[in-house]
Design a protein around this motif. Structure first.
Motif, PDB file in Angstrom:
ATOM      1  N   PRO A 114       0.792  -1.227   0.000  1.00 51.53           N
ATOM      2  CA  PRO A 114       0.000   0.000   0.000  1.00 51.53           C
ATOM      3  C   PRO A 114       0.831   1.288   0.000  1.00 51.53           C
ATOM      4  CG  PRO A 114       0.174  -0.800   2.241  1.00 51.53           C
ATOM      5  CD  PRO A 114       1.021  -1.711   1.380  1.00 51.53           C
ATOM      6  N   LEU A 115       2.120   1.195  -0.308  1.00 51.59           N
ATOM      7  CA  LEU A 115       2.971   2.388  -0.179  1.00 51.59           C
ATOM      8  C   LEU A 115       2.877   3.303  -1.393  1.00 51.59           C
ATOM      9  CD1 LEU A 115       6.075   0.642   1.384  1.00 51.59           C
ATOM     10  CD2 LEU A 115       4.464   2.176   2.538  1.00 51.59           C
ATOM     11  N   VAL A 116       2.924   2.730  -2.578  1.00 54.24           N
ATOM     12  CA  VAL A 116       2.886   3.543  -3.795  1.00 54.24           C
ATOM     13  C   VAL A 116       2.273   2.700  -4.909  1.00 54.24           C
ATOM     14  CG1 VAL A 116       5.335   3.011  -4.140  1.00 54.24           C
ATOM     15  CG2 VAL A 116       4.266   4.769  -5.529  1.00 54.24           C
ATOM     16  N   LYS A 117       1.195   3.252  -5.503  1.00 53.83           N
ATOM     17  CA  LYS A 117       0.446   2.438  -6.470  1.00 53.83           C
ATOM     18  C   LYS A 117      -0.143   3.307  -7.569  1.00 53.83           C
ATOM     19  CE  LYS A 117      -3.889  -0.232  -6.631  1.00 53.83           C
ATOM     20  NZ  LYS A 117      -4.771  -1.171  -5.930  1.00 53.83           N
ATOM     21  N   GLY A 151      -2.174  -2.221 -11.114  1.00 47.39           N
ATOM     22  CA  GLY A 151      -2.101  -3.595 -10.635  1.00 47.39           C
ATOM     23  C   GLY A 151      -0.699  -4.073 -10.272  1.00 47.39           C
ATOM     24  N   LEU A 152       0.330  -3.476 -10.884  1.00 50.29           N
ATOM     25  CA  LEU A 152       1.707  -3.851 -10.550  1.00 50.29           C
ATOM     26  C   LEU A 152       1.932  -3.808  -9.039  1.00 50.29           C
ATOM     27  CD1 LEU A 152       4.783  -4.279 -11.115  1.00 50.29           C
ATOM     28  CD2 LEU A 152       4.938  -1.808 -11.477  1.00 50.29           C
ATOM     29  N   ALA A 153       1.446  -2.741  -8.403  1.00 51.81           N
ATOM     30  CA  ALA A 153       1.636  -2.575  -6.960  1.00 51.81           C
ATOM     31  C   ALA A 153       0.925  -3.685  -6.190  1.00 51.81           C
ATOM     32  CB  ALA A 153       1.116  -1.209  -6.515  1.00 51.81           C
ATOM     33  N   ASP A 154      -0.275  -4.031  -6.633  1.00 53.72           N
ATOM     34  CA  ASP A 154      -1.021  -5.099  -5.950  1.00 53.72           C
ATOM     35  C   ASP A 154      -0.226  -6.397  -6.007  1.00 53.72           C
ATOM     36  OD1 ASP A 154      -2.932  -3.158  -5.785  1.00 53.72           O
ATOM     37  OD2 ASP A 154      -4.504  -4.222  -6.868  1.00 53.72           O
ATOM     38  N   VAL A 155       0.358  -6.672  -7.171  1.00 52.89           N
ATOM     39  CA  VAL A 155       1.074  -7.933  -7.354  1.00 52.89           C
ATOM     40  C   VAL A 155       2.364  -7.953  -6.533  1.00 52.89           C
ATOM     41  CG1 VAL A 155       2.305  -9.355  -9.052  1.00 52.89           C
ATOM     42  CG2 VAL A 155       0.080  -8.360  -9.628  1.00 52.89           C
ATOM     43  N   THR A 156       3.159  -6.892  -6.615  1.00 52.51           N
ATOM     44  CA  THR A 156       4.439  -6.916  -5.888  1.00 52.51           C
ATOM     45  C   THR A 156       4.216  -6.860  -4.374  1.00 52.51           C
ATOM     46  OG1 THR A 156       4.659  -4.521  -6.153  1.00 52.51           O
ATOM     47  CG2 THR A 156       5.788  -5.915  -7.769  1.00 52.51           C
ATOM     48  N   GLY A 157       3.046  -6.338  -3.958  1.00 49.73           N
ATOM     49  CA  GLY A 157       2.739  -6.315  -2.530  1.00 49.73           C
ATOM     50  C   GLY A 157       2.237  -7.658  -2.015  1.00 49.73           C
ATOM     51  N   HIS A 161       6.088 -20.994   0.684  1.00 49.38           N
ATOM     52  CA  HIS A 161       6.902 -22.004  -0.009  1.00 49.38           C
ATOM     53  C   HIS A 161       8.348 -21.967   0.491  1.00 49.38           C
ATOM     54  CE1 HIS A 161       3.655 -22.679  -2.897  1.00 49.38           C
ATOM     55  NE2 HIS A 161       3.486 -21.369  -2.845  1.00 49.38           N
ATOM     56  N   GLY A 162       8.557 -21.354   1.633  1.00 51.12           N
ATOM     57  CA  GLY A 162       9.907 -21.281   2.198  1.00 51.12           C
ATOM     58  C   GLY A 162      10.789 -20.298   1.449  1.00 51.12           C
ATOM     59  N   ILE A 163      10.188 -19.326   0.794  1.00 54.40           N
ATOM     60  CA  ILE A 163      10.976 -18.371   0.010  1.00 54.40           C
ATOM     61  C   ILE A 163      11.023 -17.026   0.727  1.00 54.40           C
ATOM     62  CG2 ILE A 163      11.081 -17.117  -2.186  1.00 54.40           C
ATOM     63  CD1 ILE A 163       9.935 -19.607  -3.509  1.00 54.40           C
ATOM     64  N   ASP A 164      12.243 -16.510   0.882  1.00 55.39           N
ATOM     65  CA  ASP A 164      12.464 -15.259   1.591  1.00 55.39           C
ATOM     66  C   ASP A 164      12.640 -14.159   0.532  1.00 55.39           C
ATOM     67  OD1 ASP A 164      13.680 -13.138   2.943  1.00 55.39           O
ATOM     68  OD2 ASP A 164      15.556 -14.216   3.316  1.00 55.39           O
ATOM     69  N   VAL A 165      11.681 -13.246   0.479  1.00 52.99           N
ATOM     70  CA  VAL A 165      11.721 -12.190  -0.545  1.00 52.99           C
ATOM     71  C   VAL A 165      12.088 -10.859   0.102  1.00 52.99           C
ATOM     72  CG1 VAL A 165      10.421 -10.945  -2.328  1.00 52.99           C
ATOM     73  CG2 VAL A 165       9.863 -13.337  -1.825  1.00 52.99           C
ATOM     74  N   ARG A 166      13.034 -10.167  -0.483  1.00 58.34           N
ATOM     75  CA  ARG A 166      13.244  -8.757  -0.121  1.00 58.34           C
ATOM     76  C   ARG A 166      12.902  -7.922  -1.352  1.00 58.34           C
ATOM     77  NH1 ARG A 166      18.026  -8.507   4.314  1.00 58.34           N
ATOM     78  NH2 ARG A 166      17.221 -10.329   5.414  1.00 58.34           N
ATOM     79  N   THR A 167      12.230  -6.828  -1.112  1.00 54.84           N
ATOM     80  CA  THR A 167      11.760  -6.009  -2.228  1.00 54.84           C
ATOM     81  C   THR A 167      12.516  -4.696  -2.272  1.00 54.84           C
ATOM     82  OG1 THR A 167       9.571  -6.993  -2.006  1.00 54.84           O
ATOM     83  CG2 THR A 167       9.729  -4.948  -3.288  1.00 54.84           C
ATOM     84  N   LEU A 168      13.135  -4.430  -3.399  1.00 47.45           N
ATOM     85  CA  LEU A 168      13.857  -3.163  -3.606  1.00 47.45           C
ATOM     86  C   LEU A 168      12.916  -2.180  -4.300  1.00 47.45           C
ATOM     87  CD1 LEU A 168      16.360  -1.328  -3.806  1.00 47.45           C
ATOM     88  CD2 LEU A 168      16.997  -2.566  -5.884  1.00 47.45           C
ATOM     89  N   MET A 196       8.096  -3.207   6.642  1.00 48.23           N
ATOM     90  CA  MET A 196       6.846  -2.438   6.669  1.00 48.23           C
ATOM     91  C   MET A 196       5.732  -3.296   6.102  1.00 48.23           C
ATOM     92  SD  MET A 196       8.361   1.099   5.156  1.00 48.23           S
ATOM     93  CE  MET A 196       6.943   2.143   5.042  1.00 48.23           C
ATOM     94  N   ASN A 197       4.560  -3.209   6.725  1.00 46.12           N
ATOM     95  CA  ASN A 197       3.397  -3.966   6.245  1.00 46.12           C
ATOM     96  C   ASN A 197       3.724  -5.445   6.040  1.00 46.12           C
ATOM     97  OD1 ASN A 197       3.352  -1.047   4.682  1.00 46.12           O
ATOM     98  ND2 ASN A 197       1.410  -1.585   5.633  1.00 46.12           N
ATOM     99  N   GLY A 198       4.551  -5.986   6.892  1.00 44.21           N
ATOM    100  CA  GLY A 198       4.875  -7.408   6.794  1.00 44.21           C
ATOM    101  C   GLY A 198       5.846  -7.752   5.673  1.00 44.21           C
ATOM    102  N   LEU A 199       6.440  -6.751   5.033  1.00 44.29           N
ATOM    103  CA  LEU A 199       7.366  -7.020   3.931  1.00 44.29           C
ATOM    104  C   LEU A 199       8.769  -6.543   4.292  1.00 44.29           C
ATOM    105  CD1 LEU A 199       5.229  -5.736   0.907  1.00 44.29           C
ATOM    106  CD2 LEU A 199       5.460  -8.081   1.719  1.00 44.29           C
ATOM    107  N   ASP A 200       9.776  -7.312   3.871  1.00 46.46           N
ATOM    108  CA  ASP A 200      11.163  -6.880   4.035  1.00 46.46           C
ATOM    109  C   ASP A 200      11.534  -6.015   2.852  1.00 46.46           C
ATOM    110  OD1 ASP A 200      11.965  -8.158   6.474  1.00 46.46           O
ATOM    111  OD2 ASP A 200      11.673 -10.050   5.397  1.00 46.46           O
ATOM    112  N   LEU A 201      11.891  -4.768   3.138  1.00 49.49           N
ATOM    113  CA  LEU A 201      12.134  -3.823   2.052  1.00 49.49           C
ATOM    114  C   LEU A 201      13.568  -3.330   2.030  1.00 49.49           C
ATOM    115  CD1 LEU A 201       8.982  -1.509   2.309  1.00 49.49           C
ATOM    116  CD2 LEU A 201       9.283  -3.632   1.032  1.00 49.49           C
ATOM    117  N   LEU A 202      14.030  -3.050   0.830  1.00 48.56           N
ATOM    118  CA  LEU A 202      15.268  -2.312   0.614  1.00 48.56           C
ATOM    119  C   LEU A 202      14.841  -1.037  -0.103  1.00 48.56           C
ATOM    120  CD1 LEU A 202      17.371  -5.325  -0.683  1.00 48.56           C
ATOM    121  CD2 LEU A 202      17.681  -4.148   1.505  1.00 48.56           C
ATOM    122  N   LEU A 203      15.118   0.089   0.509  1.00 51.02           N
ATOM    123  CA  LEU A 203      14.639   1.346  -0.060  1.00 51.02           C
ATOM    124  C   LEU A 203      15.810   2.152  -0.595  1.00 51.02           C
ATOM    125  CD1 LEU A 203      12.070   2.295   2.736  1.00 51.02           C
ATOM    126  CD2 LEU A 203      11.628   1.160   0.543  1.00 51.02           C
TER     127      LEU A 203
END
Ligand code: ADP
Ligand code: GLC
Length: 482
Positions: free
Chosen positions: A12-15, A18-24, A33-40, A75-82
């Motif tokens: 919900p940070l910047v939208k 639909g891209l934002a909905d998907v990456t969020g 599935h045991g996958i650790d995602v960090r989002t830049l 933030m919002n349950g997501l690991d972010l790299l800003l």
């Protein structure tokens, strides 16, 4: 497995769509599935405002012309790299354009920087976190694939996802020397594109896997009609192209708990929908009526077939329907919608701008949602419509064709119909579809059956996140082969 997701938008940070909905929503689904995602993501002002605790993990003295920092936070349950670069991203409003809606002239520099930093992270720029696979979304992140190939870790698998082939990030050749890529990258099977630089093109060239957001769109983009100049390259890369349909966040979009709607409901009991319908009528100043309320929640652009809807407004009103529209985009289309609202006051209501809570109320209160797109990579509003009992009326294209079952006699008899489908790009076909909706709506048992079938369809991320997990794994095994 560790995935670095690279994106210019994140709900919900910047939208803007639909891209934002998907990456969020994809990272939490991948966690299962045991996958650790960090989002830049770029540290736009609204992102920095929402941020609390953070650490600095990389400092740049000069990143494309100015100092910058890479921050890590949750933030919002997501690991972010800003990526915090005031020069590049310290601008209020849209992530891509100024207040007049004109693209920032340095967008190439802004998103090249994002992509270059992604490659730095892939190359071990952050202590104790190294990505196994890099997943870049759309043209704004696609150059990541080129930077990774020319980095110290060229073997790192890169997935590039096309959310919309219409946006390609094409720039003049003169920017090339500033990208920091080797001169050899400016070639036909590199970043060069019709004499200039193509960010998405480069991504498609260098990616290990190319995905797009529905199987039908994955086929369509390999044809001249939908390929937007990149179909030739996509045909060459045929075996690397996959179509994985988007899911939706079923917690955020849940009619039984949605905080943005007054009446909570479920497939078992639709009665409470009435309250939402009333609230929507009030918001759009509609007069009461017996016919269905059609909703439009959309960017107002040619892609979305908004001109076809404008041409069909009289047809809707004459046949007893009403229309509510939330959207923004092309000035001419906005103006035509507003003109229709004043011509058919009480039957047509238009609100321009962007309003997430109102989008929820419309999905919960309208009877049908119109999506006559000329092309649609996936589309999410039809999926929200299904979940909220708002019957999608869609063009047979891309993800719309993959997610809706037309209410023809066979489907109605079999009890599987979830919407109404029409031939794309045709005003007459749209009007016929609208008439079919009005007729079906007048038969409450049939209409409710369609609503409930849609509400039972499962478009959560469960299935599609498993497909992404399989894809990532397959890339790792390929790379490890001698
Ligand atoms: P696209 O990404 O092509 O715009 P999608 O259907 O994939 O189309 O996603 C659009 C997203 O943006 C949905 O979440 C939809 O609810 C939302 N949306 C579009 N326009 C508006 C608006 N004016 N106000 C609020 N939400 C909007
Ligand atoms: C794009 C497409 C849309 C898709 C969205 C998310 O904006 O236009 O069809 O649903 O990306 O993948």
């Amino acid at each position: 497995m560790r995935i670095l997701s690279v994106t210019s938008e994140l709900h919900p940070l910047v939208k803007t769509g639909g891209l934002a909905d998907v990456t969020g929503a994809l990272p939490p689904a991948l966690a299962a599935h045991g996958i650790d995602v960090r989002t830049l993501l770029p540290a736009y002002p609204q992102v920095l405002k929402a941020m609390r605790r953070h650490d600095v993990v990389i400092k740049y003295k000069d990143l494309f012309g100015a100092p910058a920092r890479l921050l890590t936070t949750r933030m919002n349950g997501l690991d972010l790299l800003l990526l915090d670069s005031p020069l590049l991203f310290g601008r209020e409003g849209s992530p891509y354009a100024d207040a007049r809606g004109l693209d920032w002239p340095d967008n190439w520099r802004r998103f090249a920087a994002l992509s270059a930093v992604a490659a730095d992270v892939a190359a071990g720029g952050i202590a104790d976190w190294k990505a196994d696979v890099v997943h870049a979304h759309d043209w704004q992140a696609a150059l990541t694939a080129a930077y990774v190939r020319h980095s110290r870790v060229p073997e790192t698998p890169v997935v590039v996802t096309i959310h919309n082939l219409a946006f390609q990030g094409r720039f003049e050749a003169r920017i090339f020397p500033s990208l920091g890529l080797p001169a050899s990258a400016f070639k036909l099977d590199g970043v060069e594109y019709y004499g200039g630089v193509g960010f998405l093109k480069a991504g498609l060239q260098y990616a290990d896997a190319i995905t797009t957001v529905s199987p039908t769109y994955a086929r369509e983009i390999r044809t001249q009609e939908f390929g937007m100049g990149l179909d030739g390259l996509l045909r060459v890369r045929d075996s690397a192209v996959h179509g994985i349909v988007n899911g939706i966040d079923i917690t955020e979009w849940d009619p039984s708990t949605d905080p943005h709607i007054p009446g909570h409901f479920s497939a078992r009991s639709l009665a409470e929908r009435k309250q939402n319908r009333k609230a929507a009528e009030q918001r759009f100043a509609l007069k009461p009526g017996k016919g269905p309320i059609f909703a439009v929640i959309s960017r107002l652009t040619w892609q979305k077939g908004i001109d076809l809807i404008i041409d069909a407004i009289e047809h809707i009103v004459v046949h007893g329907g009403r229309l509510i529209v939330l959207g923004s985009g092309d000035n001419a289309l906005e103006g035509a919608m507003l003109a229709a609202a004043s011509k058919y006051r009480g039957s047509v209501g238009v609100i321009t701008g962007y309003d997430e809570p109102l989008a929820h109320l419309m999905q919960a209160g309208a009877d049908a949602i119109l999506i006559p797109s000329r092309f649609e990579p996936c589309g999410l509003t039809q999926l929200y419509g299904l979940r909220y009992g708002t019957v999608p009326i869609v063009a047979r294209t891309g993800g719309l064709a993959d997610t809706i079952i037309d209410a023809n006699e066979a489907a109605l008899t079999a009890g599987v119909a979830t919407g109404i489908m029409h031939t794309p790009s045709s005003g007459d076909a749209l009007k016929t579809a609208i008439s079919r909706a009005i007729e079906l709506y007048a038969m409450p048992a049939r209409w409710q059956a369609i609503q409930k079938q849609g509400m039972r369809a499962d478009f959560s991320w469960a299935r599609s996140s498993a497909l992404y997990a399989d894809l990532y794994r397959s890339l790792l095994t390929e790379v490890k082969k001698p």
